[in-house]
Structures are given as structure tokens and as C-alpha cells.
Write an enzyme that holds these catalytic residues in place. Structure first.
Site, PDB file in Angstrom:
ATOM      1  N   CYS A  42      20.720  -1.389  85.964  1.00 51.65           N
ATOM      2  CA  CYS A  42      20.620  -2.032  87.276  1.00 51.65           C
ATOM      3  C   CYS A  42      20.426  -0.956  88.341  1.00 51.65           C
ATOM      4  O   CYS A  42      20.912   0.163  88.222  1.00 51.65           O
ATOM      5  CB  CYS A  42      21.879  -2.841  87.574  1.00 51.65           C
ATOM      6  SG  CYS A  42      21.784  -3.747  89.147  1.00 51.65           S
ATOM      7  N   ASP A  44      21.762  -0.857  91.105  1.00 46.53           N
ATOM      8  CA  ASP A  44      23.021  -0.693  91.843  1.00 46.53           C
ATOM      9  C   ASP A  44      23.435   0.784  91.912  1.00 46.53           C
ATOM     10  O   ASP A  44      23.492   1.464  90.890  1.00 46.53           O
ATOM     11  CB  ASP A  44      24.122  -1.514  91.130  1.00 46.53           C
ATOM     12  CG  ASP A  44      25.367  -1.647  91.997  1.00 46.53           C
ATOM     13  OD1 ASP A  44      25.951  -0.609  92.375  1.00 46.53           O
ATOM     14  OD2 ASP A  44      25.764  -2.786  92.294  1.00 46.53           O
ATOM     15  N   ARG A  46      26.113   2.165  92.221  1.00 44.94           N
ATOM     16  CA  ARG A  46      27.383   2.547  91.588  1.00 44.94           C
ATOM     17  C   ARG A  46      27.262   2.744  90.086  1.00 44.94           C
ATOM     18  O   ARG A  46      28.271   2.992  89.410  1.00 44.94           O
ATOM     19  CB  ARG A  46      28.447   1.471  91.890  1.00 44.94           C
ATOM     20  CG  ARG A  46      28.733   1.316  93.383  1.00 44.94           C
ATOM     21  CD  ARG A  46      29.454   0.006  93.670  1.00 44.94           C
ATOM     22  NE  ARG A  46      28.632  -1.168  93.352  1.00 44.94           N
ATOM     23  CZ  ARG A  46      29.036  -2.418  93.488  1.00 44.94           C
ATOM     24  NH1 ARG A  46      30.261  -2.661  93.932  1.00 44.94           N
ATOM     25  NH2 ARG A  46      28.226  -3.421  93.188  1.00 44.94           N
ATOM     26  N   HIS A  98      26.183  -4.547  84.482  1.00 46.23           N
ATOM     27  CA  HIS A  98      27.523  -4.178  84.981  1.00 46.23           C
ATOM     28  C   HIS A  98      28.209  -5.391  85.586  1.00 46.23           C
ATOM     29  O   HIS A  98      27.552  -6.235  86.208  1.00 46.23           O
ATOM     30  CB  HIS A  98      27.429  -3.050  86.006  1.00 46.23           C
ATOM     31  CG  HIS A  98      26.713  -3.431  87.274  1.00 46.23           C
ATOM     32  ND1 HIS A  98      27.372  -3.737  88.442  1.00 46.23           N
ATOM     33  CD2 HIS A  98      25.394  -3.577  87.543  1.00 46.23           C
ATOM     34  CE1 HIS A  98      26.487  -4.037  89.376  1.00 46.23           C
ATOM     35  NE2 HIS A  98      25.278  -3.958  88.863  1.00 46.23           N
ATOM     36  N   CYS A 101      27.832  -7.542  89.341  1.00 46.32           N
ATOM     37  CA  CYS A 101      26.412  -7.346  89.697  1.00 46.32           C
ATOM     38  C   CYS A 101      25.971  -8.362  90.762  1.00 46.32           C
ATOM     39  O   CYS A 101      26.090  -9.577  90.564  1.00 46.32           O
ATOM     40  CB  CYS A 101      25.547  -7.482  88.446  1.00 46.32           C
ATOM     41  SG  CYS A 101      23.784  -7.223  88.767  1.00 46.32           S
TER      42      CYS A 101
END
Ligand SMILES: [Zn+2]
Length: 211
Positions: A42, A44, A46, A98, A101
Site C-alpha cells: 500500500c 500508505d 506508514r 495493512h 488501511c
């Protein structure tokens, strides 16, 4: 210093630091990359593939998009997959989602996110529809999103297996192994949820018999 200037200054400091510890580092890496893994994760911020797996530059070939989707008309993803499998000869392809999400949570709503995001998120809604019975039995919405995250990873791994890129490598070279993982933002741990070994069987309509 602006945030952009800080990024560039930090880069200079990092490069100098690496060179002090290993003077040949950059010359060695510049010559070749032989990663064993392709990571489809992803976008993302993080979930940085190398940090959470403790790997170094040169070890993981990376593709990231919103909610780690494998879509058969996505030329970007397919180019990365083709290059990694055919030319880099990776031994493992990992789809890593994750928990928490935003893409998964957005797809579970009925909100209009605009034309482009709606189109992208619809792929997750398709996964939801396949597992609707199991998912609607989970009352807690966070737990339901967590389970959809796991099922989404499983479906994306199966999408990989449907491509002639993967099936050709399976039949000629018995690689790569496909993995579906989910990363926990709260504890930093990766949970393997699904895998497919080279030569795994699919629904017959997806199997090519003349590769
Ligand atoms: Zn995400």
C-alpha cells in the site's frame, strides 16, 4: 529551512554517513541489483517495505498503490511484475496489506469519493461482495475491516496467479512463490495470511495450457 530543503539536507547527511561506514557501498549498488523479492504494498506512508522487513537497498523491488491492488489492466503494475519475474528473476512476490488501511475503510462506505477513486475502490467492493456472507456476520466494524484487509490480500495474490507472467515462470522455472501478508500498524508485526507455491492450481478457466 523548508521541509523540502530539509529532505535534501538529510539526504546529503545520510549519503555521507553510509559512505563513511562502507566506502564502496554506492559503487557496488550502482553496478547491479539482484533482489530476491517483489513487494506489492500500500502507498500508505506508514508501511515502508524496506524498513519493516529490515532489508537494505538492492534487496526488494517495490511497487505500491492504494490498498495494494493487482488489477489486470494496470500497465504500471504489470510492467513491474513482468520485469521483476522475467528479468530480475525474483523468487518471491509479496502482496502486503495493512490493518487500518484507509482504502479498505473507504471501500466499505457508500460515500462518493469522485470518479477516479470510486473506480479504484470498486475493486475492493468486488472482494467484499465475494465474501459478503462472512463479512456481514462480523458486527464490529473494525474487525470487519481487518478481515476484509486479509481477504483482499488473498484475492490480489490469486489475481497474480491468473497472469500468464506468473504461470509461465511457474511452468518453466518453478518460481516465484506468492505470499499474502498483512502488516499491523499497532504492533509493527507482519501476519502471513495466504500463499501459493509455484504450480498451484487455479479455477481451470484461468489456466493457460499453451504457454
Ligand atoms: Zn493502505
Amino acid at each position: 529551512m523548508t521541509p523540502i530543503e530539509k529532505l535534501l539536507a538529510d539526504n546529503k547527511a545520510w549519503a555521507a554517513n553510509v559512505k563513511t561506514g562502507d566506502p564502496e557501498y554506492f559503487e557496488r549498488l550502482a553496478r547491479l541489483q539482484t533482489p530476491e523479492f517483489l513487494w506489492i504494498g500500500c502507498s500508505d506512508s506508514r508501511v515502508p517495505a524496506d524498513k519493516i522487513t529490515g532489508t537494505q537497498p538492492g534487496e526488494i523491488f517495490v511497487h505500491r498503490n492504494v490498498a495494494n491492488l493487482v488489477i489486470h489492466t494496470d500497465v504500471n503494475l504489470l510492467s513491474v511484475l513482468d520485469f521483476a519475474v522475467k528479468h530480475l528473476k525474483v523468487r518471491h512476490v509479496i502482496v502486503c496489506g495493512h490493518y487500518g488501511c484507509g482504502g479498505i475503510k473507504a471501500a466499505m462506505t457508500n460515500h462518493d469519493y469522485g470518479y477516479v477513486l470510486n473506480m479504484w475502490l470498486r475493486n475492493i467492493k468486488d472482494v467484499y461482495r465475494i465474501y459478503e456472507k462472512e463479512l456481514s456476520a462480523i458486527d464490529d466494524m473494525e474487525a470487519r475491516a481487518d478481515r476484509l484487509t486479509e481477504l483482499n490480500v488473498k484475492e490480489q495474490v490469486m489475481h497474480l496467479a491468473k497472469t500468464s507472467i506468473i504461470q509461465r515462470a511457474w511452468s518453466k522455472e518453478q518460481r516465484p512463490r506468492l505470499h499474502g501478508w498483512v502488516y499491523g500498524l499497532k504492533d509493527g508485526l507482519i501476519k502471513p495470511v495466504f500463499h501459493m507455491d509455484a504450480g498451484s492450481r487455479l479455477d481451470p478457466i484461468y489456466e493457460y495450457d499453451d504457454l
